[in-house]
Design a protein around this motif. Structure first.
Motif, mmCIF file in Angstrom:
data_model
loop_
_atom_site.group_PDB
_atom_site.id
_atom_site.type_symbol
_atom_site.label_atom_id
_atom_site.label_comp_id
_atom_site.label_asym_id
_atom_site.label_seq_id
_atom_site.Cartn_x
_atom_site.Cartn_y
_atom_site.Cartn_z
ATOM 1 N N LYS B 8 1.031 -0.991 -0.093
ATOM 2 C CA LYS B 8 0.191 0.262 0.093
ATOM 3 C C LYS B 8 0.909 1.377 0.005
ATOM 4 O O LYS B 8 0.349 2.644 -0.331
ATOM 5 C CB LYS B 8 -0.693 0.090 1.229
ATOM 6 N N ASN B 9 2.481 1.151 0.384
ATOM 7 C CA ASN B 9 2.625 2.213 0.481
ATOM 8 C C ASN B 9 3.310 2.985 -0.844
ATOM 9 O O ASN B 9 3.368 2.254 -2.061
ATOM 10 C CB ASN B 9 4.295 2.189 1.103
ATOM 11 N N PRO B 10 2.270 4.300 -0.834
ATOM 12 C CA PRO B 10 2.863 4.847 -1.913
ATOM 13 C C PRO B 10 4.174 4.855 -2.444
ATOM 14 O O PRO B 10 4.707 5.179 -4.661
ATOM 15 C CB PRO B 10 2.175 6.377 -2.295
ATOM 16 N N CYS B 11 5.066 4.796 -2.501
ATOM 17 C CA CYS B 11 6.519 5.032 -2.718
ATOM 18 C C CYS B 11 7.084 3.424 -2.653
ATOM 19 O O CYS B 11 7.967 3.363 -2.977
ATOM 20 C CB CYS B 11 7.744 5.500 -1.673
ATOM 21 N N GLY B 12 6.374 2.524 -2.517
ATOM 22 C CA GLY B 12 6.630 1.160 -3.205
ATOM 23 C C GLY B 12 7.907 0.537 -1.236
ATOM 24 O O GLY B 12 7.993 1.376 -0.440
ATOM 25 N N VAL B 13 7.882 -0.381 -2.316
ATOM 26 C CA VAL B 13 9.196 -1.046 -0.360
ATOM 27 C C VAL B 13 10.327 -0.202 -0.690
ATOM 28 O O VAL B 13 11.388 -0.684 -1.160
ATOM 29 C CB VAL B 13 9.573 -2.750 0.028
ATOM 30 N N HIS B 14 10.646 0.998 -0.027
ATOM 31 C CA HIS B 14 12.017 0.971 -0.340
ATOM 32 C C HIS B 14 12.936 0.840 0.700
ATOM 33 O O HIS B 14 12.649 0.588 1.748
ATOM 34 C CB HIS B 14 11.679 2.430 -0.646
#
Lengths: 555, 99
Positions: B8-14
């Motif tokens: 769900k994190n808009p930045c992806g798994v960073h």
């Protein structure tokens, strides 16, 4: 002598030698050197890793102490990347298979990982390539002595010059005791500038092409008051700036003697002197000058520099950390105040012909209750950890307050159902920054716990002067009698209703206005933290009873 | 045990989410004698995935390039079922906050 003009980030004068800070030597390790002793190369790499980890531990600790977990986290992430075995295996593999030297193996590994991230179709991940490079550079530095970046000679008088500095560059350089820095690029609102201010490092940015490579090694003086850099200064300039610096140091010393003293006038009138905070890194300075609290916490910064709305958890953690750091002193959090002139892409607000009077501040929040409620819930939850208050911007009618309260009560009952802690008696206040709010301040005062007069917008709306407009901005006068009368009206109405009234615009820090504010009975002045001690001195030298009648009769 | 999780994190798994996961998994490895936690990118309905990575390694996790909307598959191998369930429960808390 060369005089360069740029933008000053932190006031202060420093003398030093200019040292170029370059990073582009990294690719000089792209040439493989044949090494017959793989074991030696691998142990060289392992030792460098250990040294790098130690450096990062030190950086993490000092960043944690000075700037808080948010800034320190980057070094923790860097450590994890060094510990990653895919990275180490890749380096060891290259050393063994190609009989390569360790530097080359690190360089190649770095390039491969960078490439992997650069080719991802996610802008954020693409930027992570720079983290990999940062780390690889650090490891190589631990193995050999690259030219250029050694910042250990005569640590105490170095001034760093470069094209641009990242926040982590700055954190690291500071731990090596640099005196100041000058850059070709950069902006006053960047993360680096905010850090420089809170670390009190005199710095001049956006010098552009004026900053030339041949200045390396020259004597330079940074004048953070004038936004000027003097390269190879002549003796007259040196003398002049030495004198200026002496005066500043003396002034600073005098002011620091006011730390810990009360803000009470000669005749016993008390006023709160609080700080405006635009970034979490400001908190350190707030504590340094022992402000009475945070009178204006601009929550916008949490929403800036990103591609999506911050979640309730993210906001909660920031508010909570500020609230607990302030040890029970009040933290007045202003809800999101953005609009068409300062906005984030993801808000998707169309361009407006007249943004100052358009879709902004509380108007957006009331129109998009989801954003508003997320923030209110986060603030409410943080109120369990300190003395938190909520401040609503851009109010122009009673109806807005009623709608705000309804939403706030919804949030409270949700939290109650979820059994989450918050302060049920949290104080709420409004910004008085429209002439309409001034005129109905008697009515509004019955609905809220405090007023905060935002003079910048109030002056713009009342005098019909756009500060951004060069043709008329000379008319922008916060001391205009119309404004002073408005402030008096608001103060009188607040007093009648028995609520607190504060001023949080730029004039709160203007010493020439302190007597007037004290005479009008202002309870709180909230300003940028570095001004607090100066105003405290002024307050303590003022005898309000002697001047009040004369000042009030003139309005 | 395995399960899927939609990012769900808009930045992806960073870096940060991957860092939180790596720390968590490292702690699990310390706590339980036999414990392995892997992460992969889902490519079929039945928890099948392509490359599987050790979730304790931040670069490995990041280089999966998981974006918002992607499904991650987690494999938990613990000493017993009870331990696996405990790990899954704690991990889900972490995932819902950072992923």
């Amino acid at each position: 002598m060369n005089v360069l003009k740029g933008v000053a980030v932190y006031r202060g004068i420093v003398f030093g030698k200019l040292k170029a800070y370059r990073k582009d030597y990294f690719d000089m390790y792209s040439d493989k050197v044949f090494s017959g002793n793989s074991e030696f190369e691998i142990s060289k790499f392992e030792n460098a890793k250990k040294d790098a980890m130690e450096q990062l531990d030190g950086l993490y600790e000092s960043a944690l102490k000075d700037l808080g977990e948010e800034h320190a986290m980057i070094f923790g992430v860097h450590k994890m990347i060094i510990e990653d075995y895919e990275y180490s295996e890749s380096v060891a593999g290259i050393i063994k298979k190609e009989h390569a030297n360790a530097e080359y193996a690190v360089w190649l590994t770095s390039r491969r990982f960078e490439h992997k991230f650069e080719t991802m179709d996610n802008e954020y991940m693409q930027q992570r390539a720079s983290d990999i490079r940062d780390i690889s550079r650090r490891i190589i530095n631990c193995m050999s002595n690259p030219p250029g970046d050694k910042i250990n000679e005569d640590k105490k008088s170095l001034i760093i010059g470069c094209d641009d500095l990242s926040p982590s560059d700055l954190l690291e350089l500071n731990s090596n005791y640099i005196k100041g820095f000058i850059t070709m690029l950069g902006s006053k609102n960047s993360h680096t500038s905010i850090l420089a201010k809170s670390m009190k490092i005199p710095s001049i940015i956006s010098l552009g092409e004026q900053l030339k490579p041949e200045f390396e090694g020259c004597d330079v003086i940074i004048d953070g008051f004038a936004g000027a850099v003097y390269v190879s200064p002549d003796s007259a300039t040196i003398r002049r700036l030495k004198k200026k610096k002496e005066l500043c140091d003396k002034q600073e010393e005098l002011l620091s003697s006011f730390k810990g003293k009360e803000n009470v006038s000669l005749d016993g009138q008390e006023v709160q002197l609080s700080a405006n905070v635009s970034h979490i890194a400001d908190i350190k300075v707030v504590k340094d000058v022992d402000a009475n609290g945070i009178g204006l916490f601009r929550s916008e910064f949490i929403f800036m520099g990103r591609h999506n709305y911050p979640t309730e958890e993210e906001q909660f953690r920031i508010y909570k950390s500020v609230a607990s750091k302030m040890d029970g002193k009040h933290v007045t959090i202003r809800t999101l105040d953005v609009g068409a002139d300062k906005q984030m892409d993801y808000f998707d607000i169309p361009k407006e012909a007249n943004p100052a009077m358009g879709y902004r501040g509380i108007r957006i929040c009331l129109d998009r209750p989801n954003i508003f409620k997320t923030q209110l819930r986060a603030i409410l939850r943080a109120s369990a950890y300190g003395n938190v208050e909520i401040l609503f911007p851009m109010i122009s009618s009673l109806d807005e307050i009623i709608r705000i309260k309804k939403i706030l009560n919804e949030c409270k009952s949700e939290l109650r159902c979820q059994k989450l802690d918050f302060n049920d008696d949290i104080k709420i206040g409004i910004m008085i920054e429209t002439p309409a709010a001034v005129m109905i301040s008697d009515i509004l005062a019955k609905e809220v716990d405090f007023f905060s007069i935002g003079t910048n917008d109030l002056v713009q709306y009342s005098l019909a002067v756009d500060r951004q407009n060069d043709k008329v901005n000379f008319m922008f006068n916060p001391q205009h009698r119309a404004i002073l009368r408005m402030i008096k009206m608001v103060c009188d109405n607040a007093k009648l209703a028995g609520i607190r009234v504060g001023i949080c615009g730029e004039i709160a820090a203007d010493e020439n206005m302190t007597e007037i504010f004290l005479s009008l009975g202002v309870n709180e002045l909230s300003m940028s933290a570095p001004f607090i001690l100066g105003i405290r001195k002024k307050v303590r030298e003022t005898n309000v009873s002697l001047i009040r009648d004369q000042i009030v009769s003139k309005l | 045990m395995n399960f899927k999780y939609k990012i769900k994190n808009p930045c992806g798994v960073h870096a940060r989410p991957a860092g939180h996961l790596a720390t968590f998994v490292k702690n699990c490895n310390k706590k339980y004698d036999e414990c392995e936690i892997k992460i992969g990118k889902s490519i079929s309905a039945d928890c099948g995935c392509g490359d599987c990575k050790d979730a304790s390694q931040i670069l490995s996790v990041m280089s999966l390039g998981l974006k918002k909307g992607d499904e991650a598959v987690f494999y938990i191998y613990g000493p017993d079922e009870q331990a696996e369930n405990d790990i899954k429960r704690d991990m889900c808390d972490l995932l819902s906050e950072h992923f």
